[in-house]
Design a protein around this motif. Sequence first.
Motif, PDB file in Angstrom:
ATOM      1  N   ASN A 146      51.379  34.659 -51.478  1.00  0.00           N
ATOM      2  CA  ASN A 146      51.607  33.228 -51.692  1.00  0.00           C
ATOM      3  C   ASN A 146      52.130  32.520 -50.445  1.00  0.00           C
ATOM      4  N   LEU A 166      54.865  32.595 -48.670  1.00  0.00           N
ATOM      5  CA  LEU A 166      56.161  31.975 -48.914  1.00  0.00           C
ATOM      6  C   LEU A 166      56.975  31.891 -47.627  1.00  0.00           C
ATOM      7  N   PHE A 218      52.551  28.557 -50.471  1.00  0.00           N
ATOM      8  CA  PHE A 218      53.418  27.814 -49.541  1.00  0.00           C
ATOM      9  C   PHE A 218      54.740  27.381 -50.170  1.00  0.00           C
ATOM     10  N   THR A 261      55.483  31.653 -58.069  1.00  0.00           N
ATOM     11  CA  THR A 261      55.299  30.761 -56.921  1.00  0.00           C
ATOM     12  C   THR A 261      53.849  30.374 -56.694  1.00  0.00           C
TER      13      THR A 261
END
Lengths: 334, 334
Positions: free
Chosen positions: A268, A270, A240, A237
């Motif tokens: 990250n 997420l 965002f 990933t």
Amino acid sequence: MSIPATYQRIVLASRPRGPVTPENFRLETVPVPQLAAGEVLIRNHYLSLDPYMRGRMSAAKSYASSQQLDQTMIGGTVGQVLASRNELYQVGDYVNGVLGWAEMGVSDGVLLRKLDATRIPLSAFLGVVGMPGMAAWYGFNQIMQAAAGETVVVSAASGAVGSVVGQLARLRGCRVVGIAGGQEKCDYVVRELGFDACVDYKAGNLEADLAAATPDGVDAIFENVGGACLDAALARTNAFARVALCGLIAGFNGGELPIKNARLLLINRLTLRGFIITEHMEYWPQGLQELAVLVANGQIKYRESVADGLAAAPEAFMGLLQGRNFGKQLVKLI
Amino acid sequence: MSIPATYQRIVLASRPRGPVTPENFRLETVPVPQLAAGEVLIRNHYLSLDPYMRGRMSAAKSYASSQQLDQTMIGGTVGQVLASRNELYQVGDYVNGVLGWAEMGVSDGVLLRKLDATRIPLSAFLGVVGMPGMAAWYGFNQIMQAAAGETVVVSAASGAVGSVVGQLARLRGCRVVGIAGGQEKCDYVVRELGFDACVDYKAGNLEADLAAATPDGVDAIFENVGGACLDAALARTNAFARVALCGLIAGFNGGELPIKNARLLLINRLTLRGFIITEHMEYWPQGLQELAVLVANGQIKYRESVADGLAAAPEAFMGLLQGRNFGKQLVKLI
């Protein structure tokens, strides 16, 4: 159309301990009931088999109440009205309902939806223009929100849901990478559905293969499987990235299903959201309309695995849980 | 104010392998530089110690670039302008900056913020009215979005961030349950901060104790710790619960940090979002203004652990990572 005296159905005979077995099901012949006022008798043409049914077979807490023992297995159906004491439905109408693993069923009309089967085959209303298609549409548009140029990863990519997610992403202009089991499914996903790449998780090199297929990282994930598939996608990933968590078929046979590296969720930044498509009915009219147009225009393709006759349903369902189906798994009843 | 010829600073001497040790740091004496045009010389009064610094000490990919070896350890500071060649800052101004583990520092003014220390103590601008307070404010208001009557769980509940989350939730009318290490911290959280309950994870019965403290389940989680704390809170979630993932201090010493049961994310249709508060600067003016009012009015209380002198910083930092601090960890430099 004449009305038979009896019909066949499959009930839940016992709850699985570990993998589902044929002994968990029982085929029965039961009388066709008399209709009360407001009721509709429907002959089912197709039964839908879906991973969520595995969850219902367990007694454990899930998002829905569990399937009762000795009752007809739950399931979506499409069919035709055989008799009606409800003014909204006429004999011969095509309808989508939740009448379960059975040749026929009675509905009070509340959960029925009339279908226009002139431009789209009846079976598609159980797949790409039905619940699986809506799961794809909602997850893609409401959670993943991927923009053109972003990279999207879809697990169970050749399946009823994943195949639609990937095609929606392709139409949006995303780079689309699938994960599927076996070279045949991967070839289909790339050549027929137009994904940019597809990783065969059975090849035994999932992490490295996914990394090679996502040189710019991953901006959005549609997760149907969980376990190693999700871990591999999370490891790629970008900041965002969004994760639409639709299914965790890897964990259906019990045991823990961890996310290996929770640190990635923070590092990250997420956003991960689990969802159940039947809780977002407000989106269905718009989503189904859009999907119907795309299917009718040939912009979204789909594939079906069709088992023949009700007695074949348990075997087909066990195959679905092991990924032996190829595309939407149906049972043809008539 | 006279300007000394030298000042002390602490640099990163080596990267930790496993737990942080004193050998990872080195205290140095360096000359006070001459100011270039536009620069400001600041004497730091307080240094902030924060868990995120542990991530920076590793070479591994994180959300920010790693701390360079032999350079001043990164860190937020509050202090007073000693000399200025920048017209926006006058000698004597109180300022918040990111001047690191050092008695003094030079800034070009870009990351400085002038402080009004008349109503709020200077040190609070590193805590409740600074970055930790903003992390709490953002996670609570933008991610958890808990309504009155909902149950909120906050880990590291007596810490700089968790204590503010819990008090904001209490002001909102939520049921607030903390998780903290040790009876003393738990007592403080309940008696001083007004949480409804606090579970001592060191008592060895985290899951059952948290279940007992959340009879109506959990609607929102603010996670600072991860690991067993997060697993226990996830196990109690109601449908559509929200998880603000702010820190994972449990995993700072390396190794994997799994989420044990990913199934809960789907079954309970959770939304989990990781965030870094410095990426949401657009919320800071509003958030800091609201926090300043609440602190000045005594509606939000806070507590500080203050180490004395720069040389004490490494030991205080190691204590922070092990939860030995009680409230916001600071180093008093003057």
